[in-house]
Design an enzyme around this catalytic site. Structure first.
Site, mmCIF file in Angstrom:
data_model
loop_
_atom_site.group_PDB
_atom_site.id
_atom_site.type_symbol
_atom_site.label_atom_id
_atom_site.label_comp_id
_atom_site.label_asym_id
_atom_site.label_seq_id
_atom_site.Cartn_x
_atom_site.Cartn_y
_atom_site.Cartn_z
ATOM 1 N N GLY A 15 53.971 42.107 -12.408
ATOM 2 C CA GLY A 15 53.368 42.802 -11.273
ATOM 3 C C GLY A 15 54.233 42.633 -10.056
ATOM 4 N N HIS A 239 44.917 53.933 -12.407
ATOM 5 C CA HIS A 239 45.642 53.900 -13.676
ATOM 6 C C HIS A 239 47.115 54.111 -13.357
ATOM 7 C CE1 HIS A 239 46.478 55.830 -17.874
ATOM 8 N NE2 HIS A 239 46.974 54.607 -17.758
ATOM 9 N N ASP A 240 47.957 53.193 -13.776
ATOM 10 C CA ASP A 240 49.365 53.231 -13.366
ATOM 11 C C ASP A 240 50.049 54.548 -13.722
ATOM 12 O OD1 ASP A 240 49.416 52.683 -16.105
ATOM 13 O OD2 ASP A 240 50.357 50.718 -15.891
ATOM 14 N N THR A 262 56.760 50.492 -20.321
ATOM 15 C CA THR A 262 56.297 49.847 -21.548
ATOM 16 C C THR A 262 55.732 50.892 -22.500
ATOM 17 O OG1 THR A 262 55.820 47.793 -20.373
ATOM 18 C CG2 THR A 262 54.735 48.114 -22.489
ATOM 19 N N ASN A 299 50.483 59.573 -25.395
ATOM 20 C CA ASN A 299 50.978 58.197 -25.289
ATOM 21 C C ASN A 299 51.948 57.924 -26.429
ATOM 22 O OD1 ASN A 299 49.274 56.397 -23.222
ATOM 23 N ND2 ASN A 299 47.951 57.990 -24.057
#
Length: 476
Positions: A15, A239-240, A262, A299
């Site tokens: 982070g 949400h990133d 990621t 995704n």
């Protein structure tokens, strides 16, 4: 003078706290704090250490103040799907089990076999792709294993919601993260009570849904004392990926978006969801976005694979290879004629004991050349990702009826020149890479707009091109 803002951008492995300002129309960023994050094994499950995570959130806020960079507003974004439950006294119930845990294996099949809920019906209502770790399956698995925990729960908060609650005392479920639960109706953009009831979940634990841009509250007196100042909390796209999507400086409406980290999230931006059977079959998702937009995407396993390979190589040799060294080794393997690809979305790659071993086994089972050297393993990962991107772009074209003109890559993966070029070559489309800090930027952009530094998202996106370097890769 304009305001100063702070993005707290938290991923599965790390982070960071990034301060942002708008100076003469340009966005200026400065990182003030960075920390590690990761899953820990506890009571047979992979869990997040929420106490340690919050401690780092607060410490980063304190450091920002200590450095004279006191923000007027802050926003938090994290990964999706994971959550905490609180009891009547607002104490956490159980552990915050992570999405890579195995507890959700077989839940979808069980729901369909017992005629509780079919995926086809769920997709038609919420438009969220099947992933075995979707929040709805996590909640059902938790109810099966610990029914007493759901029975005593009074509040459901996703990870960024919970961190916000600890900072300001206000409970809310932010829309972009809530949409990933597969419990939010794609048409109403609110909780789907029918789905919640079918799964036997307590409706009262879910909080009102709040949209990005909402001013949630200010620091509690205790937090203000600990960090040395008070600030407003503005909800970004928590949400990133939702935040990263905002920071795509697309040149037209026919741009493919790729958030490369990621996870690799590849898709486009739509004004309405696509919940057709063909979309469900292709496993595309309709995640909520800023201003009611939809992030229509798939995704893909992403850089998780090479991150694990790098860690394994570091353990074997005693020296962690740099990203540049891995790319150079992959290029050398390619020059020497090695070639092999695998299906990057195989479940075996989700949480393996050894990523290198799983890659070799996948090549062996597919009758491909088996990578032996570090460069060959890295090449398999990069070329497999590029191949999967090309396949997904073709699916996207068929599902939306759009001929796409470019791919815009944001996030850490936008620094990987080899993968960017391989993506351009595999898709036949020009690739525009950057900005790197896509997620933190998108977080800050919502705060900039809330301040009035930019009148709208389109203006903020135009400013990206003047603020950050964008690198172009043409297909060969």
């Amino acid at each position: 003078m304009g305001q100063r803002h702070l993005a707290i951008d938290i991923g599965a492995s790390s982070g960071r706290h990034i301060v942002g300002e708008v100076i003469d129309g340009r966005m200026v960023l400065e990182e003030v704090y960075r920390f590690e994050n990761g899953l820990i094994e506890k009571d047979g499950h992979l869990c997040w250490d929420m106490d340690k995570l919050f401690k780092n959130v607060v410490e980063g806020l304190r450091v920002a103040g200590e450095r004279g960079l006191v923000p007027d507003t802050i926003g938090i974004d994290t990964w999706a799907v994971d959550y905490v439950l609180l009891d009547a006294d607002d104490h956490r119930i159980g552990d915050a089990v992570g999405y890579r845990d195995s507890r959700t294996q077989g839940v979808r099949d069980l729901l369909e076999k017992q005629h509780i809920l079919s995926f086809d019906e769920q997709y038609m209502r919420c438009g969220i792709q099947y992933q075995q770790f979707n929040t709805c399956y996590q909640l059902y698995a938790q109810k099966a294993e610990h029914p007493e925990q759901l029975a005593s729960a009074r509040t459901f908060l996703m990870v960024p919601d919970y961190l916000n609650f600890l900072l300001c005392g206000v409970k809310a479920n932010e829309y972009t993260n809530a949409s990933t639960t597969a419990l939010v109706n794609a048409k109403t953009m609110d909780w789907d009570n029918g789905l919640i009831d079918r799964l036997g979940l307590p409706r009262e634990i879910f909080q009102p849904i709040s949209m990005p841009g909402t001013v949630l509250g200010t620091f509690t007196p205790e937090i203000a004392e600990r960090v040395g100042y008070s600030a407003q909390i503005v909800l970004p796209a928590t949400h990133d990926t939702g935040s990263a999507w905002l920071a795509v400086p697309a040149r037209d409406e026919k741009a493919v978006y790729l958030s490369s980290g990621t996870w690799s999230l590849l898709g486009c931006e739509l004004r309405s969801a696509i919940t057709t059977p063909a979309s469900a079959q292709a496993n595309f998702t309709n995640e909520g976005g800023y201003e009611g937009r939809f992030r229509y995407l798939k995704n893909i396993m992403g850089l998780w694979m090479i991150q694990n390979v790098r860690r394994e190589l570091g353990k074997e040799t005693g020296a962690l290879p740099s990203w540049g060294e891995l790319v150079k080794a992959a290029e050398a393997a390619r020059t020497e004629g090695f070639a092999a690809t695998v299906d990057v979305d195989q479940p075996a790659f989700l949480a393996p004991q050894s990523m290198v071993s799983e890659i070799r086994q996948a090549c062996r089972e597919a009758g491909k050349s088996v990578p032996e050297t570090a460069g060959e393993v890295a090449l398999v990962v990069y070329d497999s990702l590029a191949s999967d991107y090309a396949r997904c772009v073709q699916e996207l074209k068929e599902l939306t009826g759009t001929d796409y003109t470019s791919i815009n890559i944001v996030g850490g993966g936008s620094n990987n020149a080899y993968l960017n070029q391989a993506t351009a070559d595999a898709t036949g489309l020009p690739v525009f890479a950057g900005p790197t800090e896509g997620t933190a930027l998108g977080n800050l952009m919502v705060q900039f707009i809330a301040e009035g530094a930019y009148p709208d998202l389109e203006s903020a996106r135009r400013a990206l091109k003047d603020s950050f370097e964008i690198t172009e890769y043409q297909p060969r």
